[in-house]
Every structure is written in structure tokens, then in C-alpha cells.
Motif scaffolding. Sequence first.
Motif, PDB file in Angstrom:
ATOM      1  N   ALA A 161       0.845  -1.209   0.000  1.00  0.00           N
ATOM      2  CA  ALA A 161       0.000   0.000   0.000  1.00  0.00           C
ATOM      3  C   ALA A 161       0.881   1.261   0.000  1.00  0.00           C
ATOM      4  O   ALA A 161       0.635   2.217  -0.750  1.00  0.00           O
ATOM      5  CB  ALA A 161      -0.921  -0.009   1.211  1.00  0.00           C
ATOM      6  N   LYS A 162       1.914   1.243   0.820  1.00  0.00           N
ATOM      7  CA  LYS A 162       2.785   2.411   0.945  1.00  0.00           C
ATOM      8  C   LYS A 162       3.501   2.696  -0.376  1.00  0.00           C
ATOM      9  O   LYS A 162       3.488   3.823  -0.883  1.00  0.00           O
ATOM     10  CB  LYS A 162       3.802   2.149   2.069  1.00  0.00           C
ATOM     11  N   SER A 203       2.679   1.662  -3.345  1.00  0.00           N
ATOM     12  CA  SER A 203       1.716   1.995  -4.406  1.00  0.00           C
ATOM     13  C   SER A 203       1.370   3.481  -4.344  1.00  0.00           C
ATOM     14  O   SER A 203       1.311   4.170  -5.370  1.00  0.00           O
ATOM     15  CB  SER A 203       0.422   1.180  -4.247  1.00  0.00           C
ATOM     16  N   LYS A 204       1.174   3.969  -3.114  1.00  0.00           N
ATOM     17  CA  LYS A 204       0.822   5.379  -2.934  1.00  0.00           C
ATOM     18  C   LYS A 204       1.960   6.283  -3.421  1.00  0.00           C
ATOM     19  O   LYS A 204       1.739   7.207  -4.215  1.00  0.00           O
ATOM     20  CB  LYS A 204       0.548   5.632  -1.446  1.00  0.00           C
ATOM     21  N   GLU A 205       3.179   5.965  -2.987  1.00  0.00           N
ATOM     22  CA  GLU A 205       4.340   6.747  -3.412  1.00  0.00           C
ATOM     23  C   GLU A 205       4.462   6.763  -4.932  1.00  0.00           C
ATOM     24  O   GLU A 205       4.954   7.719  -5.520  1.00  0.00           O
ATOM     25  CB  GLU A 205       5.637   6.148  -2.838  1.00  0.00           C
ATOM     26  N   ARG A 211      -4.783   3.179  -5.767  1.00  0.00           N
ATOM     27  CA  ARG A 211      -5.108   2.224  -4.706  1.00  0.00           C
ATOM     28  C   ARG A 211      -3.941   1.250  -4.609  1.00  0.00           C
ATOM     29  O   ARG A 211      -3.079   1.216  -5.494  1.00  0.00           O
ATOM     30  CB  ARG A 211      -6.395   1.473  -5.034  1.00  0.00           C
ATOM     31  N   SER A 212      -3.950   0.437  -3.546  1.00  0.00           N
ATOM     32  CA  SER A 212      -2.855  -0.531  -3.413  1.00  0.00           C
ATOM     33  C   SER A 212      -2.879  -1.504  -4.586  1.00  0.00           C
ATOM     34  O   SER A 212      -3.956  -1.944  -5.024  1.00  0.00           O
ATOM     35  CB  SER A 212      -2.993  -1.299  -2.101  1.00  0.00           C
TER      36      SER A 212
END
Length: 509
Positions: free
Chosen positions: A303-304, A306-308, A313-314
Motif C-alpha cells: 500500500a505504501k 503503491s501510494k508513493e 489504490r494498493s
Amino acid sequence: MKVNMLLSKLFILVKLIVMVLCELENETMKIRKLSDGMKLSIASAAYQIEGAWNVADKSPSIWDIISHKPNVINDGTTGDDACKSYEYYKRDIEMIKFLGVDSYRFSISWPRILPTGFPNKISDNGVRYYNNVINELLANGIEPIVTIYHWDLPQSLQDLGGWANPLIANWFEDYSRILFKTFGDRVKTWITINEPKQIGLFGYGLSYLAPRLNIHGVGEYITAKHMLLAHARVWHLYDEQFRPQQKGTIGITIATDFRTGMTESPEDIQAGSDAMDFEVGLYAHPIFSADGDFPESVKRRVAKRSKEQGFGRSRLPKFTDEEIEFVKGTSDFYGFNHYSTRFYTREGFAPGTYPVPSFDDDLGAVSSYKNYTPAAIIHCTEIPKGMRQALNWVKESCNNPPVMITENGFGTLGGLQDKDRVRYIMRYIDSVLDAVDDGVNVTMYTVWSLMDNFEWVNGLRIKFGIFETDYDSNMKTRRPRLSAFWFRHLVATRTLDPNFEAQFLNLEF
Ligand code: NOJ
């Protein structure tokens, strides 16, 4: 007189030294009995052994398609003929009988049974072939253990997205229903999917295996979810509609090589444990843990990143609450494949070490086999204690399930005097027995593989058989290797005897 006394003292001294040396030797390997409940088995898979890729109404699988493309299989071979087991299956069964093992793990080719991929057309020819194999095994007192999916998806279903299409759960359920109806009166042990990580990561995330999509950081996670849901559908189907009459067991096989820290530093230990979550927990946690779902560490890291990376979304899809419940507890045993151990550290990892996004980048660590002597086939690098550690990981992380070791074995470049294979298998079984002493519930140990066969992208060059296959001969003649005689002795005596091993390894034949 004096000389005599001196000689006898010398003799006592030599004896003592020998005793101490033996004791030291015994510390590493003692004579051990296999535990009572542990069955012994030998394995293969359809595409790797059958050949007959286009007989009768069989349609091509994804492996037929990629092996016919240029520059995909390292040695330019295909599985068109492989071991010709389709023609000469009786010979395979004679070999299994010679070994004396309890069971034979083999797989069914989906496109041989359902040429369209769907149940609208069931191949008489395919059904006849597997009936023959199953009946011949039973007539010889060997239990059939059937893998429903060992990597050879009908190409027609791949064209519709394969394991990336959520409808695969329907298709897989329909195919499995036909197998239960047709063979379930005689087959009592089913494995739904062999090695979901290899299918998803190597086939969709990377390009080592068919269908070679190389959509890294995305393909491996989508397929992980769909494989788990498809597996669970089939487990429920069997449990509700077939188990009451057929009274068998059904589970999944997960590649459970061990991953651990490069050093004892807390950071490395964490890297090793995260690697275990990514590579094994991703598939095991949703099924075997008390709370289900993907492991927290994987959810958090993907998730982290993917956001960066600007994903909305993840990249790791979510399970709904219903799906979590649906998948939880859907394996009667833990099917366990194990070959080696890798060591992990975050030192030396930087964003950009791996393609972005990717599974390896999400894990964020680098790994190696440390200073262990690399095996010719690198993923067989001999680190026996990793077997015990991986089995203990299953005990701790998966609620101490019954563990069927569905694969363990050693790849070489050939030769009948395969002392290296005997040594590897012997030491790994010794490590299994350590795990049993630790309280791991191991119910079966299986050698991969019965005979040399088509080793996926490595083609026919890499040999895993305890029987040699002569690919130059028209009938693909077999010869037992030293390891076949050794394994047969182990099956007969159920004793792991390093003294016997030492003598045995001096034999030439
Ligand atoms: C695991 C796979 O299930 C099998 O098909 C393969 O041949 C062995 N590993 C050896 O690499």
C-alpha cells in the motif's frame, strides 16, 4: 613385554580417538527411524512427463504455446514428447512399484480433459488415460495423489486472461467438479493448485514461466487473490458435495523455501521475516491463519509503495470480509514444497535496485545463498537445516496443520552415480525428522521427481529424476540412478542410516 604393553595402549588410544570421531559424526547424523505416520511418495506433473501434446482432441496448454516459441526454453527443447508417459504409463508404475512407496503424486492436464477449457466437451480420450493411470496404480497398491492444476492452463482460458480474470474461479470449479465426479471414487487425496507463487509471480509478474506476461508489481498480486478464491471454491465444492460420499482430503501446495535474515541483526531478522510473508505468507496466511487475509506486512508495504508511485489504490487487491471468511480454513493439510533457503538484508537495497513497481521492490531487500556452495541448479543449494526451519514456520504461522511434503529433490546435469542427490535427500530427510521432534505434524515426504522430465524453461537439460530418462531413445528408456536404489532401501527399512549411506556411496554400478 614392554612392546606389547605399548601396543595395547596405542590400540586403546586409537580406539578412543575413533569413538570420539564417531560421536562427533553422530552428532550431525545419527541412525534414525522415520516417524510412524510418515508416508513416502514420489512425484511428477502432466506437462513435464506426458508428451502426446496434440493427440486426439487435446488442445494446447500455455506451455505448448510458449515452448514452441523461439528462444524461450533454454535448451530449445519442448514437452512434445517429454518422457512419453502418455504412451508408456505402465512403465512409470512399474518403477514406482520397484521403489515400494505408498503413493504417487501426479497431475491432470486440464486441456486433455476439457479441450475447450470449459465443461461443454469432456474428452473420452483424456478420461480414459487418467482412468488407466489411476486403476493401474491401485492395482499395484499405490495410492494416487492428484494435483488438479500444475501449470498447464488451456490456452483458450489464457486468451481470456487466465488467472488474472476473476471468472477463473468458475472455470476452475467446473473443471474440478468433473474430476471429482469422474475419478473421486478412487482418488482420495487432491491438491488444488501447485505453487501459486510460481504461477503468479513468475508467470504474470515476471517472465520465467508461462504465460510470461512480465507485468511486475501488478500481475502477481491480482493472480494471488484469484488463485486463493478459486482454490477455496474448489475446497468448498469438494467439502459440501463430494466429501460426504467420497471421504477424501483436499488441500493446496505452497512453495515453502525458507527465507531468513542474512545476520542476526534485528533489521536482517525483520527482512527475513518480511520475505517469508511475501513469498509464502501471501498464499498461506489467508488459508491457514486464524484471522485470514493477506499478511499485515505485505498489505502495509505494498500500500505504501503503491501510494508513493501514484497508484490510486494498493496494487495488492483487497479481500472483502465475506471473501476472507470464505478462504479461511480451506485446506485439509499444508502441501509443502521445499528446496533451499535464501538470506535477506535491507543493506544494499535502494529504490531502483529492482524494477519499479515490482514484488522485489515492494519487499525492499536483497538476498543470496550466503557462502553455501551453490548447486548446479541454484534453487537446490543444499542447506538442510532450512527444511526444519521452514517446517517450524508452518507449525507456528499456520496453526500446526498436518504437513504433506509434496516435493523435495535435487537437480543435476545428469549421470547415474548421483551421490550428490543421495546426500541432499538424506540430509533433508534428517532435517524433516528434526522438525518432527520439534512437534511438526509431517504426514508424508515426497521426492521430486520419479524420472528426469521437462524442467519448464530449463527444458530437458536439467535432471531431477531418481530414474534417468534417455531422451535420445525412441521409447525414452529409463535407468535407475544410485538414488533410486537408495530411496528404495529407505522405503524398505524406514531407517536413515548414515553408516549405510557411507558404504552405499562407495558403490559403483
Ligand atoms: C517445483 C515444481 O512444482 C516442479 O514442477 C518443478 O519441476 C520442481 N519445482 C523443480 O524445479
